[in-house]
Design an enzyme around this catalytic site. Sequence first.
Site, PDB file in Angstrom:
ATOM      1  N   LYS A   9       0.832  -1.204   0.000  1.00 59.15           N
ATOM      2  CA  LYS A   9       0.000   0.000   0.000  1.00 59.15           C
ATOM      3  C   LYS A   9       0.877   1.269   0.000  1.00 59.15           C
ATOM      4  CE  LYS A   9      -3.870  -2.306   2.392  1.00 59.15           C
ATOM      5  NZ  LYS A   9      -4.865  -2.205   3.488  1.00 59.15           N
ATOM      6  N   TYR A  49     -12.208  -2.131  -3.646  1.00 58.22           N
ATOM      7  CA  TYR A  49     -12.708  -2.319  -2.283  1.00 58.22           C
ATOM      8  C   TYR A  49     -14.238  -2.191  -2.207  1.00 58.22           C
ATOM      9  CZ  TYR A  49      -8.131  -2.624   0.023  1.00 58.22           C
ATOM     10  OH  TYR A  49      -6.897  -3.045   0.463  1.00 58.22           O
ATOM     11  N   ASN A 112      -2.104  -0.169   7.014  1.00 57.71           N
ATOM     12  CA  ASN A 112      -1.517  -1.431   7.468  1.00 57.71           C
ATOM     13  C   ASN A 112      -0.643  -2.086   6.405  1.00 57.71           C
ATOM     14  OD1 ASN A 112      -3.586  -2.238   5.860  1.00 57.71           O
ATOM     15  ND2 ASN A 112      -4.649  -3.487   7.386  1.00 57.71           N
ATOM     16  N   HIS A 115      -1.887  -5.606   1.377  1.00 53.79           N
ATOM     17  CA  HIS A 115      -3.146  -6.307   1.131  1.00 53.79           C
ATOM     18  C   HIS A 115      -2.803  -7.688   0.600  1.00 53.79           C
ATOM     19  CE1 HIS A 115      -7.092  -7.370  -0.516  1.00 53.79           C
ATOM     20  NE2 HIS A 115      -6.418  -7.831  -1.547  1.00 53.79           N
ATOM     21  N   GLU A 126      -8.922 -10.614  -8.159  1.00 59.86           N
ATOM     22  CA  GLU A 126      -7.981  -9.525  -7.862  1.00 59.86           C
ATOM     23  C   GLU A 126      -6.768  -9.553  -8.798  1.00 59.86           C
ATOM     24  OE1 GLU A 126      -7.159  -9.700  -3.655  1.00 59.86           O
ATOM     25  OE2 GLU A 126      -9.182  -9.042  -3.136  1.00 59.86           O
TER      26      GLU A 126
HETATM   27  P1  GDP Z   1      -7.540  -7.453   5.334  1.00 56.59           P
HETATM   28  O1  GDP Z   1      -8.045  -8.545   4.441  1.00 56.59           O
HETATM   29  O2  GDP Z   1      -6.703  -7.965   6.475  1.00 56.59           O
HETATM   30  O3  GDP Z   1      -6.831  -6.351   4.569  1.00 56.59           O
HETATM   31  O4  GDP Z   1      -8.803  -6.769   6.061  1.00 56.59           O
HETATM   32  P2  GDP Z   1     -10.291  -6.393   5.567  1.00 56.59           P
HETATM   33  O5  GDP Z   1     -10.596  -7.036   4.239  1.00 56.59           O
HETATM   34  O6  GDP Z   1     -11.209  -6.655   6.709  1.00 56.59           O
HETATM   35  O7  GDP Z   1     -10.244  -4.804   5.378  1.00 56.59           O
HETATM   36  C1  GDP Z   1      -9.666  -4.229   4.222  1.00 56.59           C
HETATM   37  C2  GDP Z   1      -8.841  -3.034   4.632  1.00 56.59           C
HETATM   38  O8  GDP Z   1      -9.713  -2.021   5.151  1.00 56.59           O
HETATM   39  C3  GDP Z   1      -7.834  -3.301   5.753  1.00 56.59           C
HETATM   40  O9  GDP Z   1      -6.619  -3.825   5.320  1.00 56.59           O
HETATM   41  C4  GDP Z   1      -7.667  -1.903   6.354  1.00 56.59           C
HETATM   42  O10 GDP Z   1      -6.735  -1.133   5.580  1.00 56.59           O
HETATM   43  C5  GDP Z   1      -9.043  -1.298   6.166  1.00 56.59           C
HETATM   44  N1  GDP Z   1      -9.804  -1.409   7.434  1.00 56.59           N
HETATM   45  C6  GDP Z   1     -10.401  -2.516   7.946  1.00 56.59           C
HETATM   46  N2  GDP Z   1     -10.996  -2.248   9.130  1.00 56.59           N
HETATM   47  C7  GDP Z   1     -10.757  -0.923   9.369  1.00 56.59           C
HETATM   48  C8  GDP Z   1     -11.108  -0.032  10.427  1.00 56.59           C
HETATM   49  O11 GDP Z   1     -11.772  -0.407  11.400  1.00 56.59           O
HETATM   50  N3  GDP Z   1     -10.679   1.274  10.300  1.00 56.59           N
HETATM   51  C9  GDP Z   1      -9.961   1.717   9.231  1.00 56.59           C
HETATM   52  N4  GDP Z   1      -9.569   2.987   9.158  1.00 56.59           N
HETATM   53  N5  GDP Z   1      -9.614   0.895   8.211  1.00 56.59           N
HETATM   54  C10 GDP Z   1     -10.005  -0.394   8.290  1.00 56.59           C
END
Ligand code: GDP
Length: 140
Positions: A9, A49, A112, A115, A126
């Site tokens: 990212k 997303y 974070n 991805h 993807e």
């Molecule tokens: P991943 O598969 O571990 O990347 O997680 P998810 O698919 O649940 O979420 C996609 C992305 O959305 C995550 O990598 C974070 O960058 C973002 N995200 C998820 N939960 C949160 C949250 O509670 N707050 C914020 N700011 N970003 C979030």
Amino acid sequence: METTLSIIKPDGVRRNLIGKIFAKIEDKGLRIAATKMIHLSKKQAEMFYAVHKERPFYGELVESMTSGPVVVSVLQGANAIANYREVMGATNPAEAAAGTIRKEFAVSIGENTVHGSDAPETATTEVNFFFAASEIPNKE
Ligand code: GDP
């Protein structure tokens, strides 16, 4: 043999972490089959997303994903999807295990650093979102 999509990212690219992240990927036994740097448009980030569009953090997510270039890569190996998610660590870096990319490098749950696809169907979608078949020299 399995295939997955990785994105470094903007927060990772911005902080010069591409090499350190690639090292963790390769040390896990995953092959970087294809890779390129791109700057996502707002539309591309929204589409990528789309599954999260009802979530409160969607706007922030799209904004951070378009804040600078990303490195998208196709990773291959045995159990590549689960293995890469293991190297990435938990979504929330506060919960990520020692030695994982997110534990070592993530700034916050929003920034974070990486991805990774979460299932075979999403991995295919993807990879096809970012790469033409002709851009994956090590497809088999
Ligand atoms: P991943 O598969 O571990 O990347 O997680 P998810 O698919 O649940 O979420 C996609 C992305 O959305 C995550 O990598 C974070 O960058 C973002 N995200 C998820 N939960 C949160 C949250 O509670 N707050 C914020 N700011 N970003 C979030």
